[in-house]
Design an enzyme around this catalytic site. Structure first.
Site, PDB file in Angstrom:
ATOM      1  CD1 TRP A   2       8.849  -3.132  -3.941  1.00 54.58           C
ATOM      2  CD2 TRP A   2       9.900  -4.187  -5.602  1.00 54.58           C
ATOM      3  NE1 TRP A   2       9.953  -3.746  -3.405  1.00 54.58           N
ATOM      4  CE2 TRP A   2      10.625  -4.406  -4.399  1.00 54.58           C
ATOM      5  CE3 TRP A   2      10.380  -4.764  -6.781  1.00 54.58           C
ATOM      6  CZ2 TRP A   2      11.789  -5.166  -4.349  1.00 54.58           C
ATOM      7  CZ3 TRP A   2      11.551  -5.523  -6.727  1.00 54.58           C
ATOM      8  CH2 TRP A   2      12.239  -5.732  -5.532  1.00 54.58           C
ATOM      9  CG  PHE A  20       4.080 -10.285  -6.815  1.00 53.50           C
ATOM     10  CD1 PHE A  20       5.165 -10.472  -5.965  1.00 53.50           C
ATOM     11  CD2 PHE A  20       3.076  -9.413  -6.424  1.00 53.50           C
ATOM     12  CE1 PHE A  20       5.251  -9.798  -4.753  1.00 53.50           C
ATOM     13  CE2 PHE A  20       3.148  -8.728  -5.223  1.00 53.50           C
ATOM     14  CZ  PHE A  20       4.242  -8.923  -4.389  1.00 53.50           C
ATOM     15  CB  THR A  66       5.267   0.133  -2.385  1.00 56.91           C
ATOM     16  OG1 THR A  66       6.081  -0.317  -1.293  1.00 56.91           O
ATOM     17  CG2 THR A  66       6.088   0.096  -3.659  1.00 56.91           C
ATOM     18  CG  PHE A 110      -3.490  -2.364   9.500  1.00 59.46           C
ATOM     19  CD1 PHE A 110      -2.439  -3.210   9.177  1.00 59.46           C
ATOM     20  CD2 PHE A 110      -3.483  -1.762  10.744  1.00 59.46           C
ATOM     21  CE1 PHE A 110      -1.413  -3.465  10.082  1.00 59.46           C
ATOM     22  CE2 PHE A 110      -2.464  -2.011  11.650  1.00 59.46           C
ATOM     23  CZ  PHE A 110      -1.432  -2.849  11.322  1.00 59.46           C
ATOM     24  CE  LYS A 139       2.810  -2.511   8.652  1.00 55.74           C
ATOM     25  NZ  LYS A 139       3.498  -1.437   7.940  1.00 55.74           N
ATOM     26  CB  ALA A 155      -5.102   1.557  10.917  1.00 58.44           C
ATOM     27  NE  ARG A 176      -0.199   5.146   8.375  1.00 60.84           N
ATOM     28  CZ  ARG A 176      -0.344   3.880   8.748  1.00 60.84           C
ATOM     29  NH1 ARG A 176      -0.753   3.593   9.959  1.00 60.84           N
ATOM     30  NH2 ARG A 176      -0.063   2.898   7.921  1.00 60.84           N
ATOM     31  CE  LYS A 224      -2.607   0.256   3.550  1.00 57.85           C
ATOM     32  NZ  LYS A 224      -1.719   1.073   4.421  1.00 57.85           N
TER      33      LYS A 224
END
Length: 554
Positions: A408, A380, A71, A299, A103, A271, A92, A69
């Site tokens: 990405w 991907f 990225t 999230f 994470k 969140a 954030r 998200k």
């Protein structure tokens, strides 16, 4: 293949003064923190310039497969810049707990990152430390008041204010302090929250000015007296000193993406236990600098987006122009029952089982909140054409387009198609609305979220929760928005219910008021406000050489 930190460290950054100038900021409107970071003056929010268009990036229910998200948010902004748009991205700030835990950081990934990545993920400009200091000053003044005679009659068994530290440390969840007798304090049960769960963080992110910040800090309820009446930070005369500690932390931070897009990174409530959005000040500042502002919520859309829309937008008077829901084929297959080790193989059956998760999130954004919506599908190498077509077809039935994203690997170039679709959506009329009317009773607001957003059939309350709902209603706190504290791994309050479960009830364990932030926190499931470290913390792989170069950060 280069790691995220290697990509970030190999990039040639522009001096922050040049980034500021490209965003229309003068030298007098920034305070530099070294060569590549700066604080932005509050006066920028008062510009007469019309606000830009606000774009919310959210996601499906998170899985260990990852969705990308942040990225995507960064890559979308870079993509919009590449197609000639004036754009600012607003994010954030990372918390040290996840950075050293499981994470990792929160500066994006691959070729869609904000930089300097290491500094953003670690101490940055000191905002987190200031928030922790303000929180703990209030705790110290509270306990000192009791020790010095307790003129306010505070019931030490009904103190709700905790100390905090920006680190995952389960050892601090429940403690006994004030031990030693005599001048060493008054013994009582206590505990720590992680800094991003502190109400001070929520207040900083919702305040619009220093005067508003001070007023909100003053309204913090720290506990109750022996008569059952709330005791506030204002009663303890703590708000002024707390505000002094937060004076500079209130100013949003300016950095840049790898492609030189201006990025404002400020505030970082989780969140799942808080409201999950960057600060109102950061968003409003960004809206005065760019024709388009791309921001994210934490999230999945059931948590971060719901709170962004029902709390932040309501409080700040913001109206988004479009919404992006991020998904991956891999994550959808996990929602369909596939193990993480088997995600590379084509599995249309599992994908179809997992797709309802995406469709519910998309339906909520489009139908509940009335926002023009697009699905950003992070592609991907293992995704097959048949799997991609399956997702496109399912979303098209909802009247929502799906755009492949490769930010990405390609940075802004991989986000150009998404950027064009978002610009198109921003020109459409939308019918933005909230999920519930904040003036309704507490239980009705909770029920609206559970039924309309989560897809549940109802709500159950423990006796303790029933008692607190009645108490907060009697005290006049019932007209505030509600902030759901819920697992991020499911629409329900059971982390094991993947996909888009139906017919479940959500159990409310307790409720508490965050009077300064201006919402009622609803505690469901086993949500911890102080996380712990995993068996192998990310911290074990982080190091620094004799030249100060950091490795192992991701």
């Amino acid at each position: 293949m280069l790691s995220d930190i290697e990509i970030a460290q190999s990039a040639k950054l522009q001096p922050i003064s040049e980034i500021a100038a490209s965003a229309g900021l003068s030298e007098d409107e920034i305070e530099q923190y070294g060569k590549y970071k700066a604080k932005i003056a509050p006066s920028v929010m008062a510009r007469s310039r019309a606000d830009g268009k606000l774009i919310l990036v959210t996601a499906i229910t998170p899985t260990p497969a990852g969705e990308g998200k942040t990225t995507t948010t960064i890559g979308l902004a870079d993509g919009m810049k590449r197609i000639g748009k004036s754009v600012v991205v607003a994010l954030r700030e990372p918390s040290l707990g996840p950075v050293f835990g499981v994470k990792g950081g929160a500066a994006g990934g691959g070729y869609a990152q904000v930089v300097p990545m290491e500094e953003i993920n670690l101490h940055f400009t000191g905002d987190m430390h200031a928030i922790g200091a303000a929180n703990n000053l209030l705790a110290a003044m509270l306990d000192n008041h009791i020790f010095q005679g307790n003129a306010l009659g505070i019931d030490k068994d009904r103190i709700t204010w905790k100390r905090c530290v920006d680190m995952n440390d389960r050892q601090l969840r429940f403690i006994q302090d004030g031990l030693g007798g005599g001048k060493n304090g008054v013994p009582r049960r206590d505990g720590f929250d992680i800094t991003v769960a502190s109400e001070v963080m929520a207040i900083l992110c919702l305040a619009t000015s220093l005067s508003d910040l001070k007023a909100r800090l003053s309204r913090i309820v720290v506990g109750y007296n022996t008569e059952g009446e709330p005791v506030t930070a204002g009663d303890l005369k703590a708000a002024g000193a707390m505000c002094a500690l937060l004076k500079d932390a209130m100013k949003p931070n300016l950095v840049q993406t790898l492609e030189g897009t201006p990025a404002i990174v400020h505030g970082g409530p989780f969140a799942n236990i808080a409201h999950g959005c960057n600060s109102v000040v950061a968003t409003r500042t960004a809206l005065k600098l760019g024709d388009y502002v791309v921001t994210e919520a934490g999230f999945g859309a059931d948590l971060g987006a719901e709170k962004f829309l029902d709390i932040k937008c309501r409080v700040a008077g913001l109206k988004p122009s479009a919404c992006v829901v991020v998904a991956t084929v891999r994550a959808l297959k996990m929602h369909g029952g596939v193990e993480k080790t088997d995600l590379a193989a084509e599995n249309l059956e599992a994908l179809r089982k997992g797709l309802p998760n995406l469709l519910r999130h998309v339906g909520n954004m489009k139908n509940v909140y009335g926002l023009p919506t697009v699905v950003a599908l992070n592609r991907f190498p293992t995704d097959t054409d048949a799997e991609i077509a399956c997702v496109l077809e399912a979303c098209q039935k909802l009247g929502v387009n799906t755009v492949l994203s490769t930010v990405w690997a390609e940075g802004g170039k991989g986000g150009e198609a998404l950027a064009r679709e978002v610009v198109r959506l921003c020109e459409q009329r939308n019918h933005f609305d909230y999920c519930y009317d904040a003036a309704r009773p507490i239980k009705e607001k909770i029920d609206a979220i559970v039924r309309r957003i989560y897809g549940g059939s109802g709500v159950q309350y423990t006796p303790e929760a029933e008692e607190e709902v009645a108490r907060l209603t009697a005290l006049g706190f019932d007209k505030m928005p509600v902030c759901m504290a819920k697992t991020q791994y499911s629409f329900s309050d059971d982390a094991k219910l993947l996909g888009a479960p139906e017919g479940f009830t959500v159990t409310v364990r307790n409720v508490k008021v965050s009077a300064g932030a201006g919402f009622v926190v609803v505690l469901t499931g086993n949500i911890l406000t102080m996380p712990g470290l995993p068996p192998v913390p990310a911290a074990e792989k982080i190091d620094v050489d004799e030249h100060g170069n950091i490795t192992g950060l991701f």
